[in-house]
Design a protein around this motif. Sequence first.
Motif, short mmCIF file in Angstrom:
data_model
loop_
_atom_site.label_atom_id
_atom_site.label_comp_id
_atom_site.label_asym_id
_atom_site.label_seq_id
_atom_site.Cartn_x
_atom_site.Cartn_y
_atom_site.Cartn_z
N THR A 209 -15.24 -4.43 7.24
CA THR A 209 -14.50 -4.04 6.04
C THR A 209 -13.88 -2.67 6.27
N PHE A 210 -12.57 -2.54 6.03
CA PHE A 210 -11.86 -1.27 6.21
C PHE A 210 -11.48 -0.71 4.84
N VAL A 211 -11.77 0.57 4.63
CA VAL A 211 -11.22 1.32 3.49
C VAL A 211 -10.42 2.47 4.10
N TYR A 212 -9.13 2.48 3.82
CA TYR A 212 -8.16 3.28 4.57
C TYR A 212 -7.39 4.18 3.62
N VAL A 213 -7.24 5.44 3.96
CA VAL A 213 -6.50 6.39 3.13
C VAL A 213 -5.18 6.75 3.80
N THR A 214 -4.10 6.72 3.04
CA THR A 214 -2.80 7.14 3.54
C THR A 214 -1.90 7.54 2.37
N HIS A 215 -0.85 8.31 2.69
CA HIS A 215 0.20 8.58 1.71
C HIS A 215 1.49 7.89 2.12
N ASP A 216 1.43 7.10 3.20
CA ASP A 216 2.60 6.42 3.75
C ASP A 216 2.71 5.02 3.14
N GLN A 217 3.73 4.80 2.31
CA GLN A 217 3.87 3.53 1.60
C GLN A 217 4.09 2.36 2.56
N GLU A 218 4.94 2.54 3.57
CA GLU A 218 5.21 1.46 4.52
C GLU A 218 3.94 1.08 5.28
N GLU A 219 3.17 2.07 5.64
CA GLU A 219 1.91 1.82 6.34
C GLU A 219 0.97 0.99 5.47
N ALA A 220 0.85 1.36 4.21
CA ALA A 220 -0.03 0.63 3.30
C ALA A 220 0.44 -0.81 3.11
N ILE A 221 1.75 -0.99 2.93
CA ILE A 221 2.28 -2.33 2.69
C ILE A 221 2.09 -3.23 3.90
N SER A 222 2.29 -2.70 5.10
CA SER A 222 2.27 -3.53 6.30
C SER A 222 0.87 -3.90 6.76
N MET A 223 -0.15 -3.12 6.37
CA MET A 223 -1.48 -3.31 6.93
C MET A 223 -2.50 -3.93 5.97
N SER A 224 -2.34 -3.74 4.69
CA SER A 224 -3.44 -3.94 3.75
C SER A 224 -3.55 -5.35 3.20
N ASP A 225 -4.79 -5.74 2.88
CA ASP A 225 -5.00 -6.92 2.04
C ASP A 225 -4.72 -6.56 0.58
N ARG A 226 -5.21 -5.38 0.18
CA ARG A 226 -4.93 -4.87 -1.17
C ARG A 226 -4.68 -3.37 -1.09
N ILE A 227 -3.93 -2.88 -2.07
CA ILE A 227 -3.61 -1.45 -2.17
C ILE A 227 -4.06 -0.95 -3.54
N ALA A 228 -4.70 0.22 -3.55
CA ALA A 228 -5.01 0.91 -4.81
C ALA A 228 -4.16 2.17 -4.85
N VAL A 229 -3.24 2.25 -5.81
CA VAL A 229 -2.36 3.41 -5.92
C VAL A 229 -3.01 4.44 -6.83
N PHE A 230 -3.16 5.67 -6.30
CA PHE A 230 -3.83 6.75 -7.02
C PHE A 230 -2.81 7.72 -7.60
N ARG A 231 -3.17 8.24 -8.77
CA ARG A 231 -2.39 9.31 -9.39
C ARG A 231 -3.32 10.16 -10.25
N GLN A 232 -3.36 11.44 -9.96
CA GLN A 232 -4.13 12.40 -10.74
C GLN A 232 -5.57 11.95 -10.97
N GLY A 233 -6.22 11.50 -9.90
CA GLY A 233 -7.63 11.16 -9.96
C GLY A 233 -7.96 9.81 -10.54
N ARG A 234 -6.94 8.98 -10.75
CA ARG A 234 -7.17 7.65 -11.32
C ARG A 234 -6.39 6.60 -10.54
N ILE A 235 -6.83 5.36 -10.64
CA ILE A 235 -6.11 4.25 -10.03
C ILE A 235 -5.09 3.73 -11.01
N GLU A 236 -3.81 3.83 -10.65
CA GLU A 236 -2.73 3.35 -11.50
C GLU A 236 -2.64 1.83 -11.47
#
Length: 356
Positions: free
Chosen positions: A186-213
């Motif tokens: 199981t991978f939990v991966y941190v990035t600020h690169d949108q293309e990287e997240a889209i190309s690699m992930s099964d799911r994405i959690a978008v963060f903003r100001q300490g919360r998941i949007e």
Amino acid sequence: MSFLGISGLAKSYGTVTALGGIDLAVEKGEFVTLLGPSGSGKTTLLMAIGGFVLADRGVISLMSRDITRLDPEDRDLGLVFQGYALFPHMSVAENIAFPLEIRRWPRPRIAARVEEMLALVGLAALAGRRPRELSGGQQQRVALARALSFGPELLLLDEPLSALDRTLRESMQRELKRLHRETGVTFVYVTHDQEEAISMSDRIAVFRQGRIEQIGTPRQMYGRPATRFVAEFLGINNLFEGRVEAGPGGRAIRTFAGLLPIGRASDGTPLVAGAPATLWVRPEHASLAPVPEAVAVSAVIRDVAFLGAHDRLVLQPDGGPELIVQFPAGEAERFQPGARLTVHLPLAAFGVLPSA
């Protein structure tokens, strides 16, 4: 229960809220990416899972075991950081063997496992080299092999590719996907690169100001953003305002481009007559030629950029906000700033953000 469960996790530093009550469930074998701008809380959450940040409240469970207050060494997780953290005085093989030695594996078992990991990351021929003798991509492979060597159930990765150039980063993205697929970890991966997240992930959690949007698959997040922040952050998007009207055919939205017969938000909820509405449309959906069931927008060209595989134009429509459109390379090379252009936007390409 989920393989990794996070419930009500909160962390503050003085008056600054780093995590504002995070709830997240990760299933076994998933590749979940925590995506967001700097300071949004994604790395704080990763460090809390790893045990390097102690949450003020909330629970972290792994395989039904509460690990919230455990020390990092007692969580037995794999970790890969941006700086690799390889031991400079050790060879590639010795770096990979180190986690096994501190776990007191027998020597023959360590040797076999190191050989297996070297083969997995394609570095068998470089086993005797020191980190300084390796490229950035090779060092990253060593860090991955070391993190996976003892067979962790969960691998935490904190922006591990950010220091690499674009070509090498794309190569390592493919390598990470392969390792995830072949190991089943199981991978939990941190990035600020949108293309990287889209190309690699099964799911994405978008963060903003300490919360998941919002959390979902890349296709769900790109095609049905739940908030204005997600719509703007995840890829280039055009957003503009309208107002819902009632008509004989149902609901429609009055915009600068006319009346658009759209009666529901992107999440399926019906629109209320008289209410404001925020619409979005992606640049790649624009067409230079007329298409069925589309709205025609006349605009002045403000900028033309050749980006390799496509041309990107910035337009200023009559009476509307700036519009970014994108066409396959060569289709728009004849256009120049200052010229007038009509583009066609299919109605099916428009989305409407759910009301707040």
